[in-house]
Motif scaffolding. Structure first.
Motif, PDB file in Angstrom:
ATOM      1  N   CYS A 149      -6.999   8.227 -18.929  1.00  0.00           N
ATOM      2  CA  CYS A 149      -7.320   8.223 -20.359  1.00  0.00           C
ATOM      3  C   CYS A 149      -7.927   9.563 -20.779  1.00  0.00           C
ATOM      4  O   CYS A 149      -7.548  10.145 -21.795  1.00  0.00           O
ATOM      5  CB  CYS A 149      -8.277   7.076 -20.662  1.00  0.00           C
ATOM      6  SG  CYS A 149      -8.612   6.896 -22.408  1.00  0.00           S
ATOM      7  N   ARG A 150      -8.859  10.092 -19.988  1.00  0.00           N
ATOM      8  CA  ARG A 150      -9.505  11.366 -20.312  1.00  0.00           C
ATOM      9  C   ARG A 150      -8.486  12.492 -20.339  1.00  0.00           C
ATOM     10  O   ARG A 150      -8.465  13.332 -21.249  1.00  0.00           O
ATOM     11  CB  ARG A 150     -10.619  11.669 -19.295  1.00  0.00           C
ATOM     12  CG  ARG A 150     -11.355  12.983 -19.584  1.00  0.00           C
ATOM     13  CD  ARG A 150     -12.540  13.196 -18.655  1.00  0.00           C
ATOM     14  NE  ARG A 150     -12.218  13.153 -17.246  1.00  0.00           N
ATOM     15  CZ  ARG A 150     -11.728  14.195 -16.546  1.00  0.00           C
ATOM     16  NH1 ARG A 150     -11.517  15.339 -17.126  1.00  0.00           N
ATOM     17  NH2 ARG A 150     -11.465  14.066 -15.264  1.00  0.00           N
ATOM     18  N   LEU A 151      -7.604  12.515 -19.344  1.00  0.00           N
ATOM     19  CA  LEU A 151      -6.602  13.572 -19.285  1.00  0.00           C
ATOM     20  C   LEU A 151      -5.628  13.498 -20.461  1.00  0.00           C
ATOM     21  O   LEU A 151      -5.247  14.518 -21.041  1.00  0.00           O
ATOM     22  CB  LEU A 151      -5.856  13.522 -17.953  1.00  0.00           C
ATOM     23  CG  LEU A 151      -6.709  13.870 -16.712  1.00  0.00           C
ATOM     24  CD1 LEU A 151      -5.913  13.630 -15.443  1.00  0.00           C
ATOM     25  CD2 LEU A 151      -7.217  15.286 -16.789  1.00  0.00           C
ATOM     26  N   LEU A 152      -5.251  12.271 -20.863  1.00  0.00           N
ATOM     27  CA  LEU A 152      -4.367  12.116 -22.026  1.00  0.00           C
ATOM     28  C   LEU A 152      -5.059  12.595 -23.303  1.00  0.00           C
ATOM     29  O   LEU A 152      -4.439  13.247 -24.152  1.00  0.00           O
ATOM     30  CB  LEU A 152      -3.926  10.667 -22.171  1.00  0.00           C
ATOM     31  CG  LEU A 152      -2.914  10.180 -21.134  1.00  0.00           C
ATOM     32  CD1 LEU A 152      -2.705   8.669 -21.245  1.00  0.00           C
ATOM     33  CD2 LEU A 152      -1.582  10.913 -21.289  1.00  0.00           C
ATOM     34  N   LEU A 153      -6.308  12.296 -23.445  1.00  0.00           N
ATOM     35  CA  LEU A 153      -7.054  12.735 -24.626  1.00  0.00           C
ATOM     36  C   LEU A 153      -7.183  14.256 -24.656  1.00  0.00           C
ATOM     37  O   LEU A 153      -7.059  14.879 -25.721  1.00  0.00           O
ATOM     38  CB  LEU A 153      -8.441  12.087 -24.664  1.00  0.00           C
ATOM     39  CG  LEU A 153      -8.465  10.605 -25.043  1.00  0.00           C
ATOM     40  CD1 LEU A 153      -9.867  10.038 -24.836  1.00  0.00           C
ATOM     41  CD2 LEU A 153      -8.010  10.412 -26.473  1.00  0.00           C
TER      42      LEU A 153
END
Length: 166
Positions: A149-153
């Motif tokens: 999720c962090r990497l996608l954001l």
């Protein structure tokens, strides 16, 4: 060497985490003590306010009783003069009641402000007890789902920045 470095880093993170936890416990205890002190002060203020209200009511009743007694004596002497005197005494009683009512309202306003201050102090103490944790601390507890999720954001943020530039 890498494994040892990872293990050492993990031990240091655990030590930091334990120290932060202990500090947060101490701050929470201080906050609880501040809330308890504020609660005691509020109870004391309420008791004082109630006593002042009772005194004001007793003064009002005494003023009314005194006015009635004075009215009776005057009525026996002179009925016409008694009517005027009663009006004056009644006006004094009304003024006394108005003054007492204003004092009660003032006391209530003051006590409400003190209560609000105590509540604000309590809220601040609770907020202070909820200390922020470091980015490193958050990353130490990151799950694979959080990582994705962090990497996608971050990827989305980079795309927005690039679109704003061009």
């Amino acid at each position: 060497a890498v494994q040892d470095a990872k293990a050492e880093g993990k031990r240091e993170a655990e030590k930091d985490h334990a120290a932060q936890g202990e500090k947060m416990k101490q701050e929470l205890e201080k906050a609880k003590q501040a809330v308890a002190a504020a609660t005691e002060e509020i109870a004391s203020i309420k008791k004082q306010k109630d006593a002042q209200l009772n005194d004001a009511k007793a003064d009002k009743e005494k003023a009314v009783q005194d006015a009635k007694a004075e009215g009776k004596r005057e009525a026996e002497k002179d009925h016409a003069a008694q009517g005027e005197k009663m009006k004056q005494e009644l006006e004094k009683a009304k003024q006394a009641v108005a003054a007492a009512t204003e004092e009660i309202a003032s006391i209530k306003k003051q006590k409400d402000a003190q209560l609000n201050d105590a509540k604000a102090d309590k809220e601040k103490a609770v907020q202070d007890a909820k200390a922020a944790v470091s980015y490193t601390h958050l990353r130490a507890h990151e799950t694979p789902e959080h990582l994705v999720c962090r990497l996608l954001l971050e990827k989305k943020k980079r795309a927005i920045i690039q679109n704003d530039i061009y």
